[in-house]
Enzyme design. Sequence first.
Site, short mmCIF file in Angstrom:
data_model
loop_
_atom_site.label_atom_id
_atom_site.label_comp_id
_atom_site.label_asym_id
_atom_site.label_seq_id
_atom_site.Cartn_x
_atom_site.Cartn_y
_atom_site.Cartn_z
N THR A 7 1.12 5.53 11.69
CA THR A 7 1.80 5.41 10.42
C THR A 7 2.63 4.42 10.26
O THR A 7 3.34 4.04 11.50
CB THR A 7 2.31 6.68 10.14
OG1 THR A 7 2.96 6.57 8.78
CG2 THR A 7 3.40 7.07 11.06
N ASP A 69 -2.50 12.03 6.36
CA ASP A 69 -2.75 11.50 5.36
C ASP A 69 -2.26 12.50 4.07
O ASP A 69 -2.82 13.77 4.27
CB ASP A 69 -4.03 11.25 5.09
CG ASP A 69 -4.40 10.12 3.99
OD1 ASP A 69 -3.97 9.07 3.98
OD2 ASP A 69 -5.00 10.45 2.86
N GLY A 153 9.50 9.73 -1.96
CA GLY A 153 8.45 9.50 -2.86
C GLY A 153 8.48 10.51 -4.01
O GLY A 153 9.22 10.20 -4.76
#
Length: 197
Positions: A7, A69, A153
Site C-alpha cells: 500500500t 483493497d 476518505g
Amino acid sequence: MKIIMATSNMDKVREIRQMLEGTDLEILSLKEAGIRVGIEETGTSFDENAAIKAEAVRDATGQLAIADDSGLVIDYLDGAPGIYSSRYMGEDTSYTVKNQAILDQLKEAAPEQRSARFVCSMAIAWPDGHTDLYQGFMEGRIAYEIAGEGGFGYDPIFYLPEYGCTSAQLSPQEKNAISHRGKALRQVVEVLKQHRE
Ligand code: ITT
C-alpha cells in the site's frame, strides 16, 4: 515480525498500526520497505484487487506480503464508487469535493434508500505462491451533510445510525473496533499468529 503491506495509503497504515499496537507484528508500507513496483488494479472485485497487490509484492520480494483493497458501496448509486473509491472523480480530487458530490447525487434519496457499506478485502500472499483472502464490512447510511474530522476518505459522509454520528466522529479506537478494516485485519492477525506457532 515485519510484514510488507502493498500500500501507499498512509491512512490505512495508520489505522492498521493502531490496531497492531501491543503485538509483535509490524507493517511496512511500500515506501518504507523501499519497494518500487508498478501495480495496476485491474481486478473487478475487492478480492481480486487485494490479491493482485499482495501477489505483486510477494513476487517482487519472495516474502510474505499483505494488501488491503477497500471502498464505499452505495446502494442508491448501484454500488458506486465501490472498487473505484480512490479513483472516483480523479485521485487528486479532494474528499471534500468527492463527498459533496455524493451528497448531491443522493439529494432525493429517502433515509431507507441511503444504505451503504464499507468493504475491505485483505490478502495474504504467501511465499509458496498461494493467496488467502479475508473480508470485513461496516454497514451504515449516507449522511445528509459532511461531519467529523477523524478517519479519512469517505468517513465524514458515512452515518452510523446506532452511534448517531459519522465514522469520522468516532475515536480511532471506536472506528477500529467496528470497521471493515478492523474486522478483516483481526482475521489476518489470527492466521499470521497461527502460522508462526
Ligand atoms: P493502496 O491501493 O495503495 O492501498 P488506495 O487508496 O488506492 O491505496 P484502494 O484502491 O483500496 O486503496 O481504495 C480505497 C479507498 O476507499 C480509499 O482511498 C477511500 O477512498 C475509501 N476507503 C476505504 N476505507 C475507508 C475508510 O475506512 N474510511 C473512508 N474511506 C475509505
